[in-house]
Design an enzyme around this catalytic site. Structure first.
Site, PDB file in Angstrom:
ATOM      1  N   ASN A 196      32.803  49.235  35.167  1.00 38.09           N
ATOM      2  CA  ASN A 196      33.056  48.046  35.986  1.00 38.09           C
ATOM      3  C   ASN A 196      34.426  48.229  36.638  1.00 38.09           C
ATOM      4  O   ASN A 196      35.449  48.049  35.987  1.00 38.09           O
ATOM      5  CB  ASN A 196      33.031  46.809  35.070  1.00 38.09           C
ATOM      6  N   LYS A 216      35.868  46.541  38.828  1.00 37.45           N
ATOM      7  CA  LYS A 216      36.546  45.281  39.195  1.00 37.45           C
ATOM      8  C   LYS A 216      37.119  45.406  40.604  1.00 37.45           C
ATOM      9  O   LYS A 216      36.506  46.048  41.446  1.00 37.45           O
ATOM     10  CB  LYS A 216      37.597  44.909  38.143  1.00 37.45           C
ATOM     11  N   GLY A 239      40.622  43.960  28.828  1.00 37.11           N
ATOM     12  CA  GLY A 239      41.862  44.305  29.519  1.00 37.11           C
ATOM     13  C   GLY A 239      43.114  44.084  28.692  1.00 37.11           C
ATOM     14  O   GLY A 239      44.220  44.098  29.213  1.00 37.11           O
ATOM     15  N   SER A 246      38.185  46.759  26.296  1.00 43.46           N
ATOM     16  CA  SER A 246      39.152  47.791  25.896  1.00 43.46           C
ATOM     17  C   SER A 246      38.513  48.999  25.217  1.00 43.46           C
ATOM     18  O   SER A 246      39.099  49.600  24.316  1.00 43.46           O
ATOM     19  CB  SER A 246      40.253  47.196  25.013  1.00 43.46           C
ATOM     20  N   GLU A 286      31.026  41.035  25.448  1.00 45.64           N
ATOM     21  CA  GLU A 286      32.416  41.308  25.795  1.00 45.64           C
ATOM     22  C   GLU A 286      33.302  40.170  25.278  1.00 45.64           C
ATOM     23  O   GLU A 286      33.454  39.142  25.956  1.00 45.64           O
ATOM     24  CB  GLU A 286      32.566  41.408  27.319  1.00 45.64           C
ATOM     25  N   GLU A 326      35.382  37.185  33.777  1.00 52.09           N
ATOM     26  CA  GLU A 326      36.319  36.919  34.883  1.00 52.09           C
ATOM     27  C   GLU A 326      35.657  36.060  35.955  1.00 52.09           C
ATOM     28  O   GLU A 326      36.325  35.276  36.629  1.00 52.09           O
ATOM     29  CB  GLU A 326      36.846  38.250  35.447  1.00 52.09           C
ATOM     30  N   HIS A 349      30.128  37.942  34.167  1.00 56.06           N
ATOM     31  CA  HIS A 349      31.341  38.526  33.581  1.00 56.06           C
ATOM     32  C   HIS A 349      32.348  37.404  33.308  1.00 56.06           C
ATOM     33  O   HIS A 349      32.441  36.449  34.078  1.00 56.06           O
ATOM     34  CB  HIS A 349      31.944  39.564  34.534  1.00 56.06           C
TER      35      HIS A 349
HETATM   36  P1  PGA Z   1      38.239  46.608  29.970  1.00 53.08           P
HETATM   37  O1  PGA Z   1      37.194  45.695  30.783  1.00 53.08           O
HETATM   38  O2  PGA Z   1      37.499  47.844  29.537  1.00 53.08           O
HETATM   39  O3  PGA Z   1      39.326  46.904  30.937  1.00 53.08           O
HETATM   40  O4  PGA Z   1      38.689  45.795  28.812  1.00 53.08           O
HETATM   41  C1  PGA Z   1      35.860  45.580  30.372  1.00 53.08           C
HETATM   42  C2  PGA Z   1      35.147  44.605  31.253  1.00 53.08           C
HETATM   43  O5  PGA Z   1      35.765  43.604  31.649  1.00 53.08           O
HETATM   44  O6  PGA Z   1      33.974  44.799  31.606  1.00 53.08           O
END
Ligand code: PGA
Length: 254
Positions: A12, A14, A175, A215, A169, A101, A99
């Site tokens: 992803n 982003k 993140g 992460s 998640e 976010e 997601h």
């Molecule tokens: P990350 O993001 O690996 O940077 O924690 C995962 C995600 O949001 O899909």
């Protein structure tokens, strides 16, 4: 991982990926994949909308490509939005919906996520439906309640193991560099599969892929991907470096 479910390693990106970066990353991964024609995993890249077409050209079907979101409507007056059919038209076979976010930044509710997933399935896309608890909910002991209610609210009728992937998640792990322990991840993934068995039946539940995200990095992927109910990863930060993303995927080779 279990042998009956083919692992899915999904990146992803982003809001990252100007032309040069996107091309470098896609090229780096295609080069690696070409050297491994019988890779025992699926690899999916989800670049920003603006990079989808050019990345799709570089991938030439050797890796899969998906969008990070879509609108629930087929078309119409929705400035700034992109439909599922547009993603398919640009070469996508997948889309991520729900997601955290999107849920946080755009106030997307479970009902919105379900409608997006429905639209994606109607357009012939595979959908990755994201769920996960906040730190406050985990601290309050409400993780399973959150996960079950997000599943109930977000998974549309018609979802099955061919067209749907669930991504667990935990919001506190996205993140942040804080990753779920193997015990935490397995506990929630098992609960997700139990919910799926009730909703879709044992056969479907045993086939549907449930990804871990939050992460995931080369140095923690092995223990997460080894878990019985973890069928791959949805990877943000570490998907932006071809070497790291590829290193994570290597843990799918037994
Ligand atoms: P990350 O993001 O690996 O940077 O924690 C995962 C995600 O949001 O899909």
């Amino acid at each position: 991982m279990t042998h009956s479910r083919r692992p899915l390693i999904a990146g992803n990106w982003k809001m990252n990926g100007l032309t040069d970066e996107a091309m470098d990353l896609a090229t780096g991964l295609v080069t690696r994949m070409t050297k491994m024609p019988n890779a025992p995993f699926d690899m999916l890249l989800c670049p920003p909308f603006t990079a989808i077409r050019m990345v799709a050209e570089v991938l030439a079907g050797r890796l899969m490509i998906g969008g990070q979101d879509c609108h629930a409507a087929e078309k119409g007056a929705h400035t700034g939005d992109v439909s599922a059919a547009m993603l398919a038209d640009a070469g996508c076979t997948f889309v991520i919906v729900g997601h955290s976010e999107r849920r946080t930044d755009h106030g997307e509710t479970n009902a919105v996520v379900r409608n997006k997933a429905k639209a994606a399935l109607a357009a012939g896309l595979h959908v990755i439906i994201c769920i996960g608890e906040t730190e406050a909910k985990r601290d309050a002991g409400a993780t399973m309640d959150v996960v079950r209610s997000q599943l109930s609210g977000s998974v549309p009728g018609g979802a099955n193991s061919d067209n749907t992937v669930i991504a667990y998640e935990p919001v506190w792990a996205i993140g942040t560099g804080r990753v779920a322990t193997p015990a935490q991840a397995q506990e929630v993934h098992a609960e997700i599969r139990t919910w799926l068995a009730v909703r879709l039946g044992d056969e479907q539940a045993s086939q549907i892929r449930v990804l871990y995200g939050g992460s995931m990095k080369p140095d923690n992927a092995a223990e997460l991907l080894a878990l019985m109910d973890v069928d791959g990863g949805l990877i943000g930060g570490a998907s932006l470096m071809a070497e790291d993303f590829w290193a994570i995927a290597q843990n799918c080779i037994s």
